[in-house]
Every structure is written in C-alpha cells, then in structure tokens.
Motif scaffolding. Structure first.
Motif, mmCIF file in Angstrom:
data_model
loop_
_atom_site.group_PDB
_atom_site.id
_atom_site.type_symbol
_atom_site.label_atom_id
_atom_site.label_comp_id
_atom_site.label_asym_id
_atom_site.label_seq_id
_atom_site.Cartn_x
_atom_site.Cartn_y
_atom_site.Cartn_z
ATOM 1 N N VAL A 19 -34.730 -8.319 -13.534
ATOM 2 C CA VAL A 19 -33.818 -9.169 -12.679
ATOM 3 C C VAL A 19 -34.584 -10.401 -12.484
ATOM 4 O O VAL A 19 -34.007 -11.614 -12.388
ATOM 5 C CB VAL A 19 -33.327 -8.489 -11.324
ATOM 6 C CG1 VAL A 19 -32.531 -9.606 -10.605
ATOM 7 C CG2 VAL A 19 -32.278 -7.217 -11.798
ATOM 8 N N PHE A 20 -35.827 -10.314 -11.939
ATOM 9 C CA PHE A 20 -36.599 -11.497 -11.691
ATOM 10 C C PHE A 20 -37.803 -11.453 -12.275
ATOM 11 O O PHE A 20 -38.726 -10.439 -12.253
ATOM 12 C CB PHE A 20 -36.674 -11.413 -10.243
ATOM 13 C CG PHE A 20 -35.685 -11.648 -9.292
ATOM 14 C CD1 PHE A 20 -34.916 -12.750 -9.439
ATOM 15 C CD2 PHE A 20 -35.524 -10.548 -8.703
ATOM 16 C CE1 PHE A 20 -33.700 -12.720 -8.836
ATOM 17 C CE2 PHE A 20 -33.857 -10.584 -7.900
ATOM 18 C CZ PHE A 20 -33.362 -11.595 -7.968
ATOM 19 N N ARG A 288 -30.606 -4.085 -5.607
ATOM 20 C CA ARG A 288 -29.305 -3.306 -5.949
ATOM 21 C C ARG A 288 -27.999 -4.160 -5.849
ATOM 22 O O ARG A 288 -27.206 -3.844 -6.497
ATOM 23 C CB ARG A 288 -29.322 -2.001 -5.464
ATOM 24 C CG ARG A 288 -30.486 -1.045 -5.505
ATOM 25 C CD ARG A 288 -30.655 -0.634 -7.116
ATOM 26 N NE ARG A 288 -31.646 0.073 -7.261
ATOM 27 C CZ ARG A 288 -33.059 -0.440 -7.828
ATOM 28 N NH1 ARG A 288 -32.589 -1.495 -8.664
ATOM 29 N NH2 ARG A 288 -34.021 0.206 -8.062
ATOM 30 N N ALA A 289 -28.031 -5.021 -4.642
ATOM 31 C CA ALA A 289 -26.649 -5.652 -4.570
ATOM 32 C C ALA A 289 -26.284 -6.607 -5.454
ATOM 33 O O ALA A 289 -25.279 -6.947 -5.954
ATOM 34 C CB ALA A 289 -26.881 -6.136 -3.144
ATOM 35 N N ALA A 393 -30.844 -10.862 -3.240
ATOM 36 C CA ALA A 393 -32.074 -10.105 -3.716
ATOM 37 C C ALA A 393 -33.214 -10.717 -3.097
ATOM 38 O O ALA A 393 -34.216 -10.178 -2.879
ATOM 39 C CB ALA A 393 -31.967 -9.832 -5.145
ATOM 40 N N THR A 394 -33.219 -12.043 -3.294
ATOM 41 C CA THR A 394 -34.553 -12.751 -2.867
ATOM 42 C C THR A 394 -34.942 -12.750 -1.427
ATOM 43 O O THR A 394 -35.815 -12.449 -0.912
ATOM 44 C CB THR A 394 -34.354 -14.342 -3.312
ATOM 45 O OG1 THR A 394 -34.256 -14.290 -4.870
ATOM 46 C CG2 THR A 394 -35.819 -15.185 -3.032
ATOM 47 N N LEU A 395 -33.585 -12.920 -0.639
ATOM 48 C CA LEU A 395 -33.962 -12.999 0.837
ATOM 49 C C LEU A 395 -34.172 -11.709 1.275
ATOM 50 O O LEU A 395 -34.915 -11.390 2.184
ATOM 51 C CB LEU A 395 -32.616 -13.177 1.475
ATOM 52 C CG LEU A 395 -32.050 -14.677 1.419
ATOM 53 C CD1 LEU A 395 -30.683 -15.044 2.006
ATOM 54 C CD2 LEU A 395 -32.926 -15.583 2.223
ATOM 55 N N CYS A 396 -33.866 -10.507 0.588
ATOM 56 C CA CYS A 396 -34.144 -9.214 1.053
ATOM 57 C C CYS A 396 -35.312 -8.629 0.310
ATOM 58 O O CYS A 396 -35.630 -7.406 0.675
ATOM 59 C CB CYS A 396 -32.843 -8.346 0.895
ATOM 60 S SG CYS A 396 -31.339 -8.854 2.073
ATOM 61 N N ASP A 397 -36.116 -9.123 -0.163
ATOM 62 C CA ASP A 397 -37.305 -8.735 -0.857
ATOM 63 C C ASP A 397 -38.467 -8.837 0.157
ATOM 64 O O ASP A 397 -38.608 -10.021 0.726
ATOM 65 C CB ASP A 397 -37.757 -9.615 -2.121
ATOM 66 C CG ASP A 397 -38.996 -9.220 -2.766
ATOM 67 O OD1 ASP A 397 -38.922 -8.089 -3.244
ATOM 68 O OD2 ASP A 397 -39.988 -9.992 -2.909
ATOM 69 N N PRO A 398 -38.888 -7.625 0.612
ATOM 70 C CA PRO A 398 -39.926 -7.595 1.725
ATOM 71 C C PRO A 398 -41.234 -8.418 1.324
ATOM 72 O O PRO A 398 -41.480 -8.301 0.207
ATOM 73 C CB PRO A 398 -40.193 -6.044 1.878
ATOM 74 C CG PRO A 398 -39.145 -5.337 1.104
ATOM 75 C CD PRO A 398 -38.383 -6.172 0.076
#
Length: 402
Positions: A19-20, A288-289, A393-398
């Motif tokens: 994905v990234f 996953r979102a 996905a970026t915001l919730c990447d720890p």
C-alpha cells in the motif's frame, strides 16, 4: 497474535502491491507532505534555490534550516548517518506532525514539501536502531500553516482493535450459520436453493475483511481462489466459497459439491471457535481501512474474483460495509486528527448509494451488464474513496516518539 507488516486478503491478494512505500499523502484535502525520489548518493544536484538541505543524523538532526520563512517549502532530507531513518516535521510542543518521510537510506536524500505558517517546528530523526532525536526548534512568525495531526500510538489503537475484534466474533457466528444453510441445501440435492444461499454466506464473510490477516492460512480454505494453483479451478487445493461458486454456476452435481461444502463448514466453524484466542495487531487497523477497498477495486471491480455468480458488485458492497465498521471504531481517533472526516463519511455514503443502484431485490447486476458510463462512474467513486482512505492509514500508522 502478531501480524506481518503488510497483510493479504485471501489467496488472490498475496500478489497485491504494497500500500505504501513512503507515508506521505493528502490529508483533509490539503497536501500534508509530498516525497519525491532524491538522488541515490550525496546531496541533491540542481535543486531550486528555495530548497533547504536538512541533516538527518543523531548528532546533527535538523541542522541546516537557518532562514525559516512561511509558505510552501521543500526540504532535502540528507541522511548522513550509516543507517536508515525516518523523519517527522513536528510542533515540538504538541508533537503534531506536519510532514514525514520513511525509509531514508544512509547517504541518500529524500524530499519533503510542506506548507509552513505561524508556529514552532522541529525535525525529529528516528533511526531504525537508535533513540529518536529532536533537532533545534525553528519559529515562523507569519502565514498559515498546513494541517497537522497528533501522532497515534499503538496504545491508542488497542481499544478500537478490541472492539473490532469483538464485532468480528459475532460476524463469524453468522458466517457459520449461513454456511450451514448452504451445506444443508447441497446435501439435500437442492442446487437452486444452494445458489440462493451461497451469496448471503459469502457476503457475511467478506464484511470481515480487516481481520483476514489474523485468520491465517484458514482464509485460503474459506475464501481462496485458483490463482497460482497448477490445476486452476480443477486443482485439489481449490476450496472454499469460490470452489462452491464455480461448481454451482458451472453444472456441478450436488454429490460433487458435498465434500467442498463440508470442508467449508468445518473451516469456518474452526475459525469461529478459535477466534477468542486470537489477537489482532492494533497497528494494522488503519491500514486495513484502506486496504479493503483498494483490493475491492483491484479484484472485484475487474471481475477477477468472479467464478460464475456475477456477484462482484454485491461483494464490493459488503467490502464497503466492512470498511465502514473499521472507520466507526477509529472515529474517536480521527475526529481530532482528520479535519475532513465528514467529507470522507459522505464519500462512503455516496459509494454505498452507487453500489445499491445495482441491487434488484436478491439479485445484483453482473459487471458485464454495466454500461460504459456505469462502469466509469463506479470505478471513479470507489477509486476516489480509496485515495481518501489512504489518509486514514497514514494518520493511524503508529509513530515512534522516543
């Protein structure tokens, strides 16, 4: 249980692209940070005069920024150390992140573009195998800064992950119940009823998309395809929902489908019974979102996962339901970090409305029956939503803070 860094969604997704490569995406409809491939070695050559070369190392993290000015600025992040590192541009007080670049190799340069405005900024260098280091603080006195987001930690993600895992447990109960109905129809030799029972059972499983990685190898037995199997649809290892789908819509006998149906019920029952002992990785929830619908565009909207039922649009709708469930668990974190969350939720509703237009009672329009305009509209609506979900996905990447 721990999960791989990037998961898969059934056998057909094991070749899906990552994905990234660099986590730098549009946030709230505005450019948070853009990263471009810098030179392999040394510093950038021929860089515009407004580029600022920033040192990335433990001893000189953030050095080089001597003339702070408002506006859109590009930083050439040069890793002068002997190990890989990631870099955040943050407010040193609140730790809100305004830009980030991952995976800067030793001796290489990567670019970061952000919009700077009134406030304090500092670069944080996070080496792979050492403590994080925060560089000198720089103050800008004018202008409007771009959007920032407070970092999310794995601790923040534990409550939504536990809530989602509990929801999946209830969903697996429904999968077992609906799959048993499918098996009963096949055992009775009633293939017309079996065809009607197949779709509800399959869609219920598809709604659990964010948990597929935690399902492990059993997912292949439940929702695998013939991709990579030497014998294709006739391979002995082709199993699960799609094996039964192929048989039901290609003239297989009830006798020939009884063993696959029995194996499917056994697989989903075993998964349900063991689910309470499984532990999803909280760090994967935001990814996953995004990944559920990215895979939907790649496989469902192209028809690559159709084995005769013509139900890809129904599956896409179930995947959208699954995405909505993940977002609902992440919403407390996103409310204060994603300024255009209402816009994202409106886009989810729009995608649902688009897909619902292809439903006619218990039947769905097959992909090959769509007009060109309908195909283009569906692809555009789902494609735009996938782009928006990349921000989640970026915001919730720890992020590491120490």
């Amino acid at each position: 249980m721990p999960l791989p860094r990037l998961g898969t969604r059934s056998v057909r997704l094991r070749t899906a692209p990552a994905v990234f490569v660099v986590l730098a995406v549009a946030l709230a409809g505005t450019l948070l940070a853009s990263t471009l491939g810098g030179p392999r070695h040394g510093r950038t050559t021929g860089a515009p005069s407004d580029h600022v070369v920033i040192d990335v190392s433990q001893s000189r993290c953030g050095h080089g920024w001597t003339r702070p000015e408002p506006g859109v600025r590009t930083f050439d992040l040069h890793n002068s150390s002997d190990g890989a590192a990631e870099v955040y541009l943050e407010d040193p007080g609140s730790q809100a992140v305004y830009g980030e670049v991952e995976g800067i190799g030793p001796g290489t340069t990567r670019q970061l573009t952000v919009r700077l405005g009134k406030g304090a900024y500092a670069f944080k260098c996070v080496p792979d195998d050492a403590d994080a280091v925060t560089g000198p603080t720089v103050h800008i006195t004018g202008g409007e800064r771009g959007p920032g987001a407070a970092p999310v930690t794995e601790h923040d993600l534990i409550p939504p992950a536990l809530a989602y895992q509990k929801w999946v447990g209830g969903g697996l109960d429904d999968v077992v119940r609906l799959t048993a109905k499918l098996k009963d129809a096949i055992d009775a030799g009633d293939l017309a009823t079996a065809r009607s029972a197949w779709l509800p059972a399959h869609l219920q499983y598809e709604r659990l998309g964010a948990a597929y990685d935690a399902f492990g190898d059993v997912d292949a037995a439940i929702n695998g395809t013939d991709a990579g199997l030497p014998g294709g649809v006739r391979d002995k290892d082709f199993a699960g929902f799609h094996r039964i789908e192929y048989g039901l819509w290609h003239g297989a006998s009830a006798a020939g489908l009884r063993a696959p149906a029995t194996a499917l019920v056994k697989a989903v029952t075993g998964l349900r019974d063991s689910w309470s002992q499984t532990r999803m990785d909280p760090a994967q929830l935001g990814l996953r979102a995004h990944e559920i619908l990215e895979n939907t565009v790649q496989f469902e909207l192209t028809g690559r996962s159709d084995y005769g039922s013509g139900s890809n649009l129904a599956t896409a709708r179930a995947n959208l339901d699954g995405t909505r469930e993940v977002l609902s668990r992440l919403r407390p974190l996103l409310t204060t970090r994603y300024t255009d969350l209402p816009g994202l939720e409106a886009d989810v509703d729009r995608a649902g409305h688009t897909l619902d237009g292809f439903r006619h009672g218990a039947r769905w329009t097959p992909l090959d029956r769509l007009s060109r305009a309908q195909r283009e509209q569906t692809d555009a609506v789902l494609g735009d939503l996938v782009e928006r979900l990349a921000s989640v996905a970026t915001l919730c990447d720890p992020r590491r803070t120490v």
